[in-house]
Every structure is written in C-alpha cells, then in structure tokens.
Design a protein around this motif. Structure first.
Motif, PDB file in Angstrom:
ATOM      1  N   ALA A  19      -4.146   3.078  -0.512  1.00 19.75           N
ATOM      2  CA  ALA A  19      -3.764   3.019   0.853  1.00 19.75           C
ATOM      3  C   ALA A  19      -3.781   1.838   1.755  1.00 19.75           C
ATOM      4  CB  ALA A  19      -4.140   4.343   1.586  1.00 19.75           C
ATOM      5  N   ARG A  20      -4.789   1.183   1.759  1.00 17.14           N
ATOM      6  CA  ARG A  20      -5.073  -0.064   2.460  1.00 17.14           C
ATOM      7  C   ARG A  20      -4.162  -1.161   2.098  1.00 17.14           C
ATOM      8  NH1 ARG A  20      -9.632  -2.574   1.102  1.00 17.14           N
ATOM      9  NH2 ARG A  20     -10.310  -0.909  -0.441  1.00 17.14           N
ATOM     10  N   LYS A  21      -3.813  -1.310   1.021  1.00 20.82           N
ATOM     11  CA  LYS A  21      -2.946  -2.148   0.331  1.00 20.82           C
ATOM     12  C   LYS A  21      -1.540  -2.001   0.619  1.00 20.82           C
ATOM     13  CE  LYS A  21      -5.780  -5.055  -1.917  1.00 20.82           C
ATOM     14  NZ  LYS A  21      -5.959  -6.779  -1.719  1.00 20.82           N
ATOM     15  N   VAL A  22      -1.377  -0.820   0.547  1.00 22.00           N
ATOM     16  CA  VAL A  22       0.238  -0.407   0.442  1.00 22.00           C
ATOM     17  C   VAL A  22       1.115  -0.969   1.337  1.00 22.00           C
ATOM     18  CG1 VAL A  22       1.800   1.799   0.799  1.00 22.00           C
ATOM     19  CG2 VAL A  22       0.186   1.567  -1.241  1.00 22.00           C
ATOM     20  N   PRO A  23       0.735  -0.752   2.722  1.00 20.08           N
ATOM     21  CA  PRO A  23       1.601  -1.305   4.168  1.00 20.08           C
ATOM     22  C   PRO A  23       2.285  -2.619   3.809  1.00 20.08           C
ATOM     23  CG  PRO A  23      -0.422  -0.028   4.886  1.00 20.08           C
ATOM     24  CD  PRO A  23      -0.577  -0.309   3.472  1.00 20.08           C
ATOM     25  N   SER A  24       1.017  -3.374   3.330  1.00 22.21           N
ATOM     26  CA  SER A  24       1.641  -4.883   3.379  1.00 22.21           C
ATOM     27  C   SER A  24       2.554  -5.310   2.179  1.00 22.21           C
ATOM     28  CB  SER A  24       0.457  -5.965   3.224  1.00 22.21           C
ATOM     29  OG  SER A  24      -0.364  -5.516   2.256  1.00 22.21           O
ATOM     30  N   SER A  25       2.573  -4.388   1.225  1.00 20.99           N
ATOM     31  CA  SER A  25       3.522  -4.578  -0.133  1.00 20.99           C
ATOM     32  C   SER A  25       4.893  -3.773   0.310  1.00 20.99           C
ATOM     33  CB  SER A  25       2.654  -4.030  -1.200  1.00 20.99           C
ATOM     34  OG  SER A  25       1.624  -5.050  -1.364  1.00 20.99           O
ATOM     35  N   THR A  26       4.984  -2.921   1.259  1.00 20.17           N
ATOM     36  CA  THR A  26       6.279  -2.251   1.237  1.00 20.17           C
ATOM     37  C   THR A  26       7.356  -2.815   1.726  1.00 20.17           C
ATOM     38  OG1 THR A  26       4.811  -0.044   1.650  1.00 20.17           O
ATOM     39  CG2 THR A  26       7.193   0.095   2.344  1.00 20.17           C
TER      40      THR A  26
END
Lengths: 389, 217
Positions: free
Chosen positions: B66-73
C-alpha cells in the motif's frame, strides 16, 4: 462402490492378484523381520490405494505367516491433514486419536512392565531426547486398566483428574498450575516435540526390549493416505511435517512400517515425488508398490470376483452365464471402452449399467432374469455421450 | 525520438502482488523487490482491487504494498473503451462489463508505456491463470499478437531473483516457490506440475551457481 467402504463385511479383495501378492509379501516381511520399512504406494486416482489401506487395516486380512514372527501387528491409518495452519500438529493429534488413549496407556504399561521402570524410562529419554517428555509418556502407564489391577486403590476422584489432565497434556497442553499438578515442567512444544512423543509411544507398542529378536517385539504400521496433498502446504507448514516423519523413521530403526499413499499421474514421477515430499523423505523409501491400471483380462477377473462375493446361494443351481448378469461380449466391450481400467472406473461404469438394467426391468425381475447384453451396454454408453454434450 | 528511460517497466496485477506478500527474500518482502528491480507501473484499478481484497479479508497484510502503490499508479491518458476497441476487438476479445478490469487496464498501460517511449518492452506480472494459461486467455492472446513484452507469474519473478542474487539460498527459494504455488491454487495435478516445473528450473540455476560461479562475478 466409488469410495472404499469402511465396514469389514464389504472389504473384500477382488482380482488384482499380483498387487495383492506384492502387498502380502511386504506384510509377511513386516511380521517376520525387524527391518523398518518405508513403503511408497503410488498410482493413479481411483487405483485402489485407499482401499488397500482400509483392507489391511483389519489385521485379520494380513497374510498368515508360519515360523518366527512378531507378537502382534498394529495398523493405524490417517489421511494427510487438510485446510489446517499446522498440518504437522494436526497429524500428531489424528494419530494419537486413531491409536486410542486407552490402548496407548495399556501399551506403555506393558512395555515398561516388561523391561522394568528404570530401563524403560532410560529408553524413553533416549527416544524423546527429553526427561520431561519421557516422564509424561511413562505416566500414561499409571492409568492403564492393567496397572490399576495391580496397584493399591488410590483416591478415585484425584486419579480421574490426573488421568484427564494427562490426556489433555497430550492433546492440547496444560496451564502452569495443571503442569504442576502433573509434576511436569513443560508442555509438548512444537511439531518436533510431538513427533518425538509419537516415536516414544510407537516404540512402546513395538516393545522396549533391546535387540532385534522378532518374537520379543510387535510391528507398528502407520499408513498415511493422500500424500499428494503436501502440495497444498506452504514452506512453513511443509518443513516441520516432513522433518517429523523423517525423525520418526530414524528414531524407530526396527519393527516400524510407514506406508505412504501418493496419487501420481505425472510422467516425471520421481522428480515430482522429491519436490512434493522432499528428497530426504524419498531417500528413506525402502519399497515401491505401483498400483497400475488393470489389463483387460485382469479387469474382467476383478468384476467376476466382485460379483462372486455378492452371489446368492442359488446361483450355482441356475446354470447362468459365467459373468452373469453380463454376457461375455457385453462385459468385454464395457471394459474395453473405459477411459482407464482402475477399480474406481470399473466400479462406476458397472454401477451405471447395472442400475439402469434394474430400473428398466424391476417390475418383472426374478433372480436370474436380467441379462445385460452388448446392445444394452452400447445403448447406455450412447445415452451417456448424449448427456455429456 | 528522445532517448528513452532504460529501466524495465513491470506491470503487476493485484493477484501477483497479494501472492508475493510476506514472502521473505534476503530479509525483504518479495513485493518490495519488484520496486527495487523494475520501474513498477500499475493502472488506477489496482489500488481499488487491493482495497476490495482487504475489505473481504481484514487479516490480509498489504501495508508494505500500500505504501508503494500511490507513486506507481498511472491513469490511462486515452479513452479506455476506444483503446480496448482498437486492440482487443480485432483479436475477437470481448469482456463481460467490469470483469478483469485490473488486468485489462494494465494491458492497455503496456501499450501506452511503449507508445509513449517510457520503455521498449514490459514485464506483465500476473497470476491470473485463466487469462494466461489457455490459448484463448485474453492476456496470452494479446501478448502473442502484439510485441509488448513477456508475461511472468510470481514464481517467474522468484526465479529471476534467484538468478540475480546469489545470497538468495536454495532452501529459501524452494520455500518461496512453494508458498506462492499454494496461493495460486488450481487442481492438485496442476499445482503439482507447476511446483515440479519451477523447482526443476531452480535446480538448473543452482547447478549453474556451483559449476560456473564466475557467471556472477
């Protein structure tokens, strides 16, 4: 029958004479020798492995041997645990339950009585690697019915409470206070501890007498079904379980038979076995029994044997066809067109044909009236095909 | 055309991320290794699917992802329906409403990543067996028809990590493969064959480690 029966009356061995001979030879060796056996039974789905487990689970079905042999043979079967977070621990509990606590108490009492308490305890410590676990196992003897006959009458309520606590110790564990009441320092810990305790208990069934004299020992056979389900275990579940089985084999160097049923349809069989069960366990296998498909004639013998078992006494008087109610070409056609010639496939197809024959004829049926000819078998096959599409 | 970013784009779907959760590789979650090894891009459907999974299974531990997902969306910069019509329809691929939305958007993201010069080829990371294993699965059909890159599942990624990192021990890799295999489910036969196949490949790498250690120098 599509699933193997559990009651003694229905557990007959039909056909498959080579396989029966092979299994009988393993059990003869088990009764006449000291060597620990690890027997891998493999074959296709519906090939008869679970049936064999149930059949030989009744010790009267074991082959009779002459001459020097073990005192007794114990056969306990369990399936690989399913849908569980800790299969190793569930396996331990299942085996203990199948052995039955009363029988376990009696076996421990008999084993300790035979060698004396001191030597018995030493042996148990050697097997479990733990003074505490050894004492827990030895305590079971106190509550054996056999021991009770020889001991002065104690306070019945306190004795019952101790017995209950000890049983709880082996299944679920005890609180600190309960451990104190039992005089034990700790519970049985992880799967490793459990397999050590199992080893000690099995050794009591076998006998604690030193040496490998056959007549001074019994044979314990542990039969595990559905080993292919190990594929469902994660790494954390799989390692303690397989390690535990390996430990069991290594701690019981004599008079122990571990039978493993494995359904395998893979051409890369050996590699698959190593991946699923682990190389270390596969390396300990001493015998392989292949439950292969039957040939055409073996399949017909199989059906004949089954029919013979269920024949009414009047059959001989009626001069009916040898494969009655099947005509010869009908039975041959049925067997020939099976997708595979496993007992399950044969049972399933014969059941469908027989049920259909009965349902179409029941109003006029007298014993000996119905015959199943080739046209009928073909019509049933055609109907099944239509339903499939 | 300006020089492109040399990193490899990896497009993981929800299943593959969830199946890799908690798998320890050299003291780090296998999921996080994805971000270390590749330029991870995910469609805006993936965070939604992840949240739905958490709602259904509150014990599911996905904080690390969940921590990584926003910047990769990444949101598709073109019309979704039109893009599907352009690429899927000619292959005879049709969908039921919102089914497989995560994989569908990720597939279109593959086209976008290449067309917009983000990368030359992609790694499409999915554990969706139905869409990949059969010849008619839409992901397989798309990647067979168009030169977008390769399809990996989570077990392929673990093999890749074993090839890349010598400190990733054989026993740990075997356990990791086993763990992901149990999560990917299937019939007993299918799971058995899959585990056998990947262990076989692991053995090949392990043999290479011993016989040609200089390969890793």
């Amino acid at each position: 029958m599509m699933t193997p029966p559990e009651d003694r009356e229905h557990l007959i061995w039909a056909g498959m004479t080579h396989l029966k001979q092979e299994l009988d030879e393993k059990f003869e060796a088990a009764q006449q020798g000291a060597k620990t056996q690890v027997i891998l039974n493999r074959g296709p789905f519906g090939g008869g492995k679970t049936y064999a487990l149930r059949y030989y689970g009744f010790t009267e079905n074991l082959p009779k041997v002459k001459g020097s042999k073990v005192r007794d043979v114990f056969v306990v079967s369990v399936a690989t645990p399913k849908q569980t977070a800790k299969p190793g621990e569930d396996f331990y509990r299942n085996v203990i339950e199948r052995m039955d606590m009363e029988k376990i108490r009696d076996a421990v009492a008999a084993a300790l009585h035979e060698v004396g308490a001191t030597e018995g305890m030493n042996k148990l410590k050697e097997i479990t690697g733990s003074d505490n676990l050894a004492r827990a196992v030895a305590m079971l003897a106190q509550f054996s019915d056999n021991a009770a006959e020889n001991e002065p009458e104690a306070d019945a309520d306190e004795s019952d409470e101790q017995k209950r606590l000890l049983e709880q110790y082996f299944f679920e564990g005890c609180t600190k206070l309960e451990l104190k009441k039992l005089g034990l320092a700790r519970n049985i810990g992880n799967a490793q501890d459990q397999f050590r305790v199992l080893g000690a208990i099995l050794r009591c069934f076998i006998g604690l007498v030193p040496g490998r004299d056959v007549e001074s020992h019994s044979r314990f056979c542990l039969w595990i079904d559905e080993m292919e389900d190990f594929v469902y275990f994660s790494g954390a579940q799989y390692r303690p379980f397989t390690q535990g089985l390996r430990d069991l084999i290594d701690r019981l160097p004599g008079f122990f038979t571990l039978l493993l049923n494995f359904t395998l349809t893979d051409p890369e069989e050996f590699e698959t076995l190593e991946v699923i069960m682990g190389k270390a366990l596969v390396d300990r296998v001493t015998d392989n029994v292949i439950f292969r498909e039957m040939t055409q004639s073996e399949a017909i013998d199989y059906v004949d044997d089954l029919m013979r078992h269920w024949r009414m006494p009047e059959f001989g008087e009626k001069q009916l066809a040898p494969h009655f109610p099947f005509e010869t070409d009908a039975l041959e056609n049925l067997i020939k067109n099976l997708p595979n010639r496993t007992p399950r496939s044969i049972n399933k197809k014969c059941s469908v044909v027989l049920e259909k024959a009965l349902s179409e004829n029941k109003k006029t049926t007298k014993p000996g009236d119905i015959t199943i000819d080739l046209d009928f078998v073909k019509s049933v096959a055609a109907t099944e095909l239509d339903q499939e599409f | 055309m300006p020089r492109i970013n040399q990193s490899i784009v990896c497009l993981p779907d929800t299943n593959s991320l969830i199946h890799l959760r908690g798998i320890n590789v050299l003291n780090k979650s296998a999921c996080l290794w994805l971000w270390d090894e590749f330029d991870v891009r995910i469609s805006d459907e993936i965070p939604v699917e992840l949240q739905n999974n958490v709602n259904r299974n509150p014990d599911l531990e996905v904080r690390e992802i969940a921590r990584k997902v926003p910047s990769s969306t990444i949101t598709l910069s073109v019309n979704f329906d039109l893009t599907e019509e352009c690429f899927f329809k000619p292959l005879g691929i049709e969908f039921n409403h919102n089914r497989d939305m995560g994989e569908r958007k990720n597939t279109l993201l593959a086209f976008q990543s290449i067309a917009q010069n983000r990368t030359r080829q992609v790694i499409f990371l999915t554990n969706e067996r139905r869409a990949v294993e059969s010849a008619t699965g839409f992901i397989r059909k798309t990647f067979d028809a168009y030169p977008l890159g390769v399809i990996w599942n989570a077990m392929d990624f673990l093999l890749y990590l074993y090839l890349r990192h010598r400190r990733f021990l054989l026993e740990n890799a075997q356990d990791a493969l086993r763990d992901v295999n149990t999560r990917m489910l299937g019939t007993t036969d299918a799971m058995t064959e899959r585990l056998r196949l990947y262990n076989n490949r692991l053995d090949i790498f392990d043999t290479a480690r011993r016989r040609i250690p200089n390969l890793w120098v």
